[in-house]
Design a protein around this motif. Structure first.
Motif, PDB file in Angstrom:
ATOM      1  N   TYR A 113     -41.977   8.103 -81.858  1.00  0.00           N
ATOM      2  CA  TYR A 113     -41.375   7.180 -82.593  1.00  0.00           C
ATOM      3  C   TYR A 113     -40.374   6.458 -81.497  1.00  0.00           C
ATOM      4  O   TYR A 113     -39.890   5.178 -81.875  1.00  0.00           O
ATOM      5  CB  TYR A 113     -40.333   7.810 -83.623  1.00  0.00           C
ATOM      6  CG  TYR A 113     -41.108   8.218 -85.009  1.00  0.00           C
ATOM      7  CD1 TYR A 113     -42.215   7.713 -85.369  1.00  0.00           C
ATOM      8  CD2 TYR A 113     -40.514   9.030 -85.808  1.00  0.00           C
ATOM      9  CE1 TYR A 113     -43.030   8.254 -86.475  1.00  0.00           C
ATOM     10  CE2 TYR A 113     -41.249   9.703 -87.097  1.00  0.00           C
ATOM     11  CZ  TYR A 113     -42.452   9.136 -87.203  1.00  0.00           C
ATOM     12  OH  TYR A 113     -42.926   9.697 -88.411  1.00  0.00           O
ATOM     13  N   GLU A 114     -40.033   6.932 -80.548  1.00  0.00           N
ATOM     14  CA  GLU A 114     -38.957   6.406 -79.889  1.00  0.00           C
ATOM     15  C   GLU A 114     -39.630   5.108 -78.845  1.00  0.00           C
ATOM     16  O   GLU A 114     -39.281   4.270 -78.642  1.00  0.00           O
ATOM     17  CB  GLU A 114     -38.387   7.373 -78.712  1.00  0.00           C
ATOM     18  CG  GLU A 114     -37.432   7.040 -77.744  1.00  0.00           C
ATOM     19  CD  GLU A 114     -36.853   7.862 -77.021  1.00  0.00           C
ATOM     20  OE1 GLU A 114     -36.176   7.718 -75.823  1.00  0.00           O
ATOM     21  OE2 GLU A 114     -36.732   9.156 -77.365  1.00  0.00           O
ATOM     22  N   LEU A 115     -41.094   5.598 -78.625  1.00  0.00           N
ATOM     23  CA  LEU A 115     -41.933   4.705 -77.827  1.00  0.00           C
ATOM     24  C   LEU A 115     -42.207   3.613 -78.595  1.00  0.00           C
ATOM     25  O   LEU A 115     -42.131   2.445 -78.324  1.00  0.00           O
ATOM     26  CB  LEU A 115     -43.232   5.300 -77.280  1.00  0.00           C
ATOM     27  CG  LEU A 115     -43.990   4.689 -76.370  1.00  0.00           C
ATOM     28  CD1 LEU A 115     -43.270   4.350 -74.954  1.00  0.00           C
ATOM     29  CD2 LEU A 115     -45.159   5.444 -76.106  1.00  0.00           C
ATOM     30  N   PHE A 116     -42.500   3.655 -79.965  1.00  0.00           N
ATOM     31  CA  PHE A 116     -42.866   2.643 -80.742  1.00  0.00           C
ATOM     32  C   PHE A 116     -41.857   2.636 -82.241  1.00  0.00           C
ATOM     33  O   PHE A 116     -42.175   3.172 -82.978  1.00  0.00           O
ATOM     34  CB  PHE A 116     -44.398   2.957 -81.478  1.00  0.00           C
ATOM     35  CG  PHE A 116     -45.333   2.859 -80.185  1.00  0.00           C
ATOM     36  CD1 PHE A 116     -45.506   1.653 -79.456  1.00  0.00           C
ATOM     37  CD2 PHE A 116     -46.103   4.190 -79.965  1.00  0.00           C
ATOM     38  CE1 PHE A 116     -46.478   1.813 -78.431  1.00  0.00           C
ATOM     39  CE2 PHE A 116     -47.194   4.078 -78.992  1.00  0.00           C
ATOM     40  CZ  PHE A 116     -47.346   2.745 -78.211  1.00  0.00           C
TER      41      PHE A 116
ATOM     42  N   LEU B 221     -47.344  -4.247 -75.970  1.00  0.00           N
ATOM     43  CA  LEU B 221     -47.978  -3.123 -75.731  1.00  0.00           C
ATOM     44  C   LEU B 221     -48.123  -2.725 -74.217  1.00  0.00           C
ATOM     45  O   LEU B 221     -48.135  -1.553 -74.004  1.00  0.00           O
ATOM     46  CB  LEU B 221     -49.609  -3.485 -76.327  1.00  0.00           C
ATOM     47  CG  LEU B 221     -49.595  -3.057 -77.825  1.00  0.00           C
ATOM     48  CD1 LEU B 221     -51.018  -3.744 -78.317  1.00  0.00           C
ATOM     49  CD2 LEU B 221     -49.647  -1.621 -78.293  1.00  0.00           C
ATOM     50  N   PHE B 222     -48.291  -3.775 -73.418  1.00  0.00           N
ATOM     51  CA  PHE B 222     -48.425  -3.448 -71.916  1.00  0.00           C
ATOM     52  C   PHE B 222     -47.213  -3.116 -71.468  1.00  0.00           C
ATOM     53  O   PHE B 222     -47.159  -1.792 -70.543  1.00  0.00           O
ATOM     54  CB  PHE B 222     -48.451  -4.816 -71.113  1.00  0.00           C
ATOM     55  CG  PHE B 222     -50.081  -5.199 -71.197  1.00  0.00           C
ATOM     56  CD1 PHE B 222     -51.198  -4.299 -71.645  1.00  0.00           C
ATOM     57  CD2 PHE B 222     -50.719  -6.327 -70.856  1.00  0.00           C
ATOM     58  CE1 PHE B 222     -52.644  -4.659 -71.695  1.00  0.00           C
ATOM     59  CE2 PHE B 222     -51.826  -6.744 -70.792  1.00  0.00           C
ATOM     60  CZ  PHE B 222     -52.694  -5.897 -71.231  1.00  0.00           C
ATOM     61  N   ASP B 223     -46.077  -3.102 -72.108  1.00  0.00           N
ATOM     62  CA  ASP B 223     -44.568  -2.517 -71.617  1.00  0.00           C
ATOM     63  C   ASP B 223     -44.584  -1.091 -71.900  1.00  0.00           C
ATOM     64  O   ASP B 223     -44.318  -0.151 -71.297  1.00  0.00           O
ATOM     65  CB  ASP B 223     -43.482  -3.346 -72.437  1.00  0.00           C
ATOM     66  CG  ASP B 223     -43.335  -4.665 -71.726  1.00  0.00           C
ATOM     67  OD1 ASP B 223     -43.779  -4.888 -70.626  1.00  0.00           O
ATOM     68  OD2 ASP B 223     -42.442  -5.336 -72.534  1.00  0.00           O
ATOM     69  N   ARG B 224     -45.191  -0.793 -73.262  1.00  0.00           N
ATOM     70  CA  ARG B 224     -45.314   0.654 -73.636  1.00  0.00           C
ATOM     71  C   ARG B 224     -46.274   1.612 -72.897  1.00  0.00           C
ATOM     72  O   ARG B 224     -46.022   2.602 -72.583  1.00  0.00           O
ATOM     73  CB  ARG B 224     -45.641   0.658 -75.039  1.00  0.00           C
ATOM     74  CG  ARG B 224     -44.697  -0.036 -76.095  1.00  0.00           C
ATOM     75  CD  ARG B 224     -43.344   0.618 -76.296  1.00  0.00           C
ATOM     76  NE  ARG B 224     -42.411   0.059 -75.235  1.00  0.00           N
ATOM     77  CZ  ARG B 224     -41.618  -1.064 -75.166  1.00  0.00           C
ATOM     78  NH1 ARG B 224     -42.151  -2.083 -76.232  1.00  0.00           N
ATOM     79  NH2 ARG B 224     -40.848  -1.280 -74.321  1.00  0.00           N
TER      80      ARG B 224
ATOM     81  N   GLU C 248     -44.456   2.338 -69.764  1.00  0.00           N
ATOM     82  CA  GLU C 248     -43.514   3.512 -70.147  1.00  0.00           C
ATOM     83  C   GLU C 248     -44.195   5.030 -70.051  1.00  0.00           C
ATOM     84  O   GLU C 248     -43.989   6.012 -69.780  1.00  0.00           O
ATOM     85  CB  GLU C 248     -43.008   3.363 -71.405  1.00  0.00           C
ATOM     86  CG  GLU C 248     -41.690   2.283 -71.447  1.00  0.00           C
ATOM     87  CD  GLU C 248     -41.001   2.173 -72.412  1.00  0.00           C
ATOM     88  OE1 GLU C 248     -40.869   3.482 -73.029  1.00  0.00           O
ATOM     89  OE2 GLU C 248     -40.690   1.138 -72.894  1.00  0.00           O
ATOM     90  N   VAL C 249     -45.475   4.844 -70.718  1.00  0.00           N
ATOM     91  CA  VAL C 249     -46.366   6.280 -71.091  1.00  0.00           C
ATOM     92  C   VAL C 249     -46.555   6.537 -69.589  1.00  0.00           C
ATOM     93  O   VAL C 249     -46.665   7.773 -69.334  1.00  0.00           O
ATOM     94  CB  VAL C 249     -47.621   5.840 -71.745  1.00  0.00           C
ATOM     95  CG1 VAL C 249     -48.552   7.104 -71.633  1.00  0.00           C
ATOM     96  CG2 VAL C 249     -47.228   5.488 -73.183  1.00  0.00           C
ATOM     97  N   ALA C 250     -47.243   5.796 -68.838  1.00  0.00           N
ATOM     98  CA  ALA C 250     -47.510   6.213 -67.303  1.00  0.00           C
ATOM     99  C   ALA C 250     -46.415   6.679 -66.547  1.00  0.00           C
ATOM    100  O   ALA C 250     -46.426   7.545 -65.765  1.00  0.00           O
ATOM    101  CB  ALA C 250     -48.063   4.870 -66.397  1.00  0.00           C
TER     102      ALA C 250
END
Length: 235
Positions: free
Chosen positions: A119-122, A174-177, A180-182
């Motif tokens: 939820y925080e990521l998206f 989406l690329f920004d997220r 963040e995941v990486a």
């Protein structure tokens, strides 16, 4: 340490002709690796080979130093792989929250913390959590699909054309997220048609042609390579 090492992969679907011809892919911990190339180059097939969705006639796949070449896709999920296919990657008649819960099918622990992280990521996923996933926009569906894959707490997240059919604004988001995941230490392996934009965020890039490695370098070096630019990036 090389976390994913898929070496000299050769194979195709069933008893059909080979699509991959000695393709090699490696990804470090927390690295974004992007596979680009022309239509029919074997990009998605290479991704599926890493995930165990076709039998390799030659080559090996190692994850975290372990040879997983003979493991099924389900077994590879338990080893730490998360895979988001290009299409049919959500349960449209289930709510967004239920989609995330389905993503945690391999877990026996409390999943609420991971749901909050998604939820925080998206934020849009959180806002739509009680809606059926099939009612969402294309970009929001992709966010749900990525969030569902993250619910398994993968060490390697594989994305097949995550920005297909979405607007440039949604693609950038989406690329920004994904970046963040990486940054959390998850390795990313991604097939992407929007080659120029994908290479801009890539630590490593692979250009495939006819199922084989044509160019392998950092994303920045591939963007600066005149031959790559002329042949694959439109000049």
């Amino acid at each position: 340490m090389t976390f994913l090492h898929a070496s000299e992969m050769r194979g195709g679907y069933g008893s059909g002709a080979d699509i991959l011809h000695g393709c090699t892919l490696t990804v470090q911990k927390g690295e974004i690796a992007v596979i680009v190339g022309p239509n029919g180059a074997g990009k998605s097939t290479a991704m599926k080979a890493v995930f165990g969705m076709l039998n390799l006639r030659e080559g090996h796949v190692h994850l975290g130093g372990e040879d997983i070449t003979q493991l099924s896709p389900q077994e590879r999920v338990y080893k730490g792989m998360g895979f988001v296919p290009q299409t049919h990657n959500i349960f449209p008649t289930m709510t967004v929250r239920e989609n995330l819960e389905m993503g945690a099918f391999i877990r026996n622990d409390d999943i609420e913390e991971t749901i909050e992280q998604v939820y925080e990521l998206f934020p849009a996923v959180k806002d739509k959590r009680n809606q059926n996933a099939g009612e969402l926009s294309g970009g929001q569906r992709q966010q749900v699909a990525v969030g569902r894959a993250l619910m398994t707490q993968p060490k390697l997240l594989m994305l097949d054309e995550p920005t297909a059919g979405v607007s440039p604004i949604v693609m950038d988001e989406l690329f920004d997220r994904i970046i963040e995941v990486a940054r959390t230490g998850i390795s990313i392996l991604m097939v992407e048609q929007n080659a120029r934009q994908a290479l801009e965020i890539a630590d490593k890039g692979y250009v495939l042609v006819q199922g084989a490695n044509a160019y392998t370098d950092t994303g920045a070096a591939l963007l600066a390579n005149p031959e790559v630019r002329r042949t694959f990036l439109g000049g």
